[in-house]
Design an enzyme around this catalytic site. Sequence first.
Site, PDB file in Angstrom:
ATOM      1  N   GLY A 281       8.558  64.066 -45.865  1.00  0.00           N
ATOM      2  CA  GLY A 281       7.291  64.254 -45.258  1.00  0.00           C
ATOM      3  C   GLY A 281       7.323  65.085 -43.702  1.00  0.00           C
ATOM      4  N   ASP A 282       6.691  65.974 -43.556  1.00  0.00           N
ATOM      5  CA  ASP A 282       6.645  66.879 -42.209  1.00  0.00           C
ATOM      6  C   ASP A 282       5.516  67.436 -41.950  1.00  0.00           C
ATOM      7  OD1 ASP A 282       6.734  68.631 -44.115  1.00  0.00           O
ATOM      8  OD2 ASP A 282       8.729  69.331 -43.616  1.00  0.00           O
TER       9      ASP A 282
ATOM     10  N   VAL B 206      10.299  63.366 -39.315  1.00  0.00           N
ATOM     11  CA  VAL B 206       9.611  64.541 -39.382  1.00  0.00           C
ATOM     12  C   VAL B 206      10.196  66.009 -38.661  1.00  0.00           C
ATOM     13  CG1 VAL B 206       7.446  63.305 -39.594  1.00  0.00           C
ATOM     14  CG2 VAL B 206       8.136  64.253 -37.231  1.00  0.00           C
TER      15      VAL B 206
ATOM     16  N   GLU C 107       4.742  76.919 -37.831  1.00  0.00           N
ATOM     17  CA  GLU C 107       5.050  75.976 -36.626  1.00  0.00           C
ATOM     18  C   GLU C 107       5.884  76.685 -35.640  1.00  0.00           C
ATOM     19  OE1 GLU C 107       4.750  71.695 -39.021  1.00  0.00           O
ATOM     20  OE2 GLU C 107       6.552  72.760 -38.926  1.00  0.00           O
TER      21      GLU C 107
ATOM     22  N   ARG D  40       4.552  69.434 -32.477  1.00  0.00           N
ATOM     23  CA  ARG D  40       4.690  70.826 -32.743  1.00  0.00           C
ATOM     24  C   ARG D  40       3.281  71.419 -32.979  1.00  0.00           C
ATOM     25  NH1 ARG D  40       8.777  69.728 -37.432  1.00  0.00           N
ATOM     26  NH2 ARG D  40       7.660  67.985 -38.624  1.00  0.00           N
TER      27      ARG D  40
ATOM     28  N   THR E  63      12.134  65.675 -50.624  1.00  0.00           N
ATOM     29  CA  THR E  63      11.259  66.526 -51.587  1.00  0.00           C
ATOM     30  C   THR E  63      10.413  67.680 -50.779  1.00  0.00           C
ATOM     31  OG1 THR E  63       9.823  64.825 -51.772  1.00  0.00           O
ATOM     32  CG2 THR E  63      11.504  64.722 -53.358  1.00  0.00           C
TER      33      THR E  63
ATOM     34  N   LYS F   8      11.583  76.732 -31.453  1.00  0.00           N
ATOM     35  CA  LYS F   8      11.791  77.362 -32.964  1.00  0.00           C
ATOM     36  C   LYS F   8      10.444  77.835 -33.577  1.00  0.00           C
ATOM     37  CE  LYS F   8      13.195  74.524 -36.473  1.00  0.00           C
ATOM     38  NZ  LYS F   8      13.611  73.383 -37.251  1.00  0.00           N
TER      39      LYS F   8
ATOM     40  N   LYS G 134       1.451  64.931 -46.333  1.00  0.00           N
ATOM     41  CA  LYS G 134       2.581  65.037 -47.229  1.00  0.00           C
ATOM     42  C   LYS G 134       3.583  63.738 -47.024  1.00  0.00           C
ATOM     43  CE  LYS G 134       6.625  68.143 -48.120  1.00  0.00           C
ATOM     44  NZ  LYS G 134       7.601  68.213 -47.159  1.00  0.00           N
TER      45      LYS G 134
END
Length: 359
Positions: free
Chosen positions: A245-246, A312, A75, A64, A220, A88, A250
């Site tokens: 995590g993404d 992710v 994004e 992305r 989180t 998206k 992170k």
Amino acid sequence: MNALPEHKTSAHLTPSKAAMVPFVSVENMMRLVHHIGMQDTLKGIAAYIEDDFKRWESFDKTPRLGSHTEDGVMELMPTSDGLDYGFKYVNCHPKNIKSGLQTVVGFGLLANVDTGYPVLLTEMTLLTALRTAATSAVMAKMLAPKGARVMAMIGNGAQSEFQAVALQAIVGIEEVRLFDIDPAATEKAARNLAGTGLKVTCCTSAQDAIQGAHIITTCTADKQNATVLSDNMVGAGVHINAIGGDCPGKTELAEAILHRANIFVEYPPQTRIEGEIQQLAEDHPVTELWQVMTGQAQGRTSQDQITLFDSVGFAIEDFSALRFIRDQIVGSDFFEALDLLADPDDPRDLFGMVKRCHP
């Protein structure tokens, strides 16, 4: 209202059917989910995701496109299977919660490849939560130990209830153990899950939450390298859905856990940038989930194995969700026709259309 020029009637100003794009608002998305049922909606999206992962090689794929700031990320997530094109827009701004705003919002579009004309525009704040939960459940169905019935949900924000209900519907979990550093978030999740048939246990620590859990989900929001699960917390024979995590910088899991687990990912070029495996060497072995679905690779091979879905979020999952919504709204009133595309009588005369319709 301004009068129309005599030579241009209101009928001529009416856009053609191709120019009117179905738009699913937040209100209509909620109505549609209630109409289908939450569990059946999640099952339906999950089925579309499985179908699309099994034809993985027919899709355009790219990590992305992100615009990162100190406070968050915005994004675009595009893909196409040669017949339809989808994308998206989505953000992640953890600080928003302090201002009463959503951490994640989104919208998406599906278009016909032959003409380039959009065939669906929809909110994707709710739909992202639904597709993320459906994806987690599909992967847990493949990778969790047999007979998994207890799930730990660490991080009880906007995603948590969707995750729990999806795993109940698709995997068959019977108990969810909740923990969040904010007790109010846990209370909210427990309240929302009342009446679902799940046994809900509110816990006071992550260590407490994972006791007896066969599936551990971490979700989180802080944009930092965190240790939500330390190495000593994770024993043999569990499946981890690490979905928090993404983005670069992170993560949620101690690196040592990754070295003990068999790691499964959506699309390695994106996951190595954004997922838990950004902590590892570029050549650390991972298995692509589409290969497991098509029988080209193995999933869980023993009850003692630790399996990790390093989630992710990938554009094909959004594409699947968009296809599902497009198909569900046919012949319904769960959308409104949006006058989105200019539609001159002569496709070469866009300027003339504007000129003839002046006030």
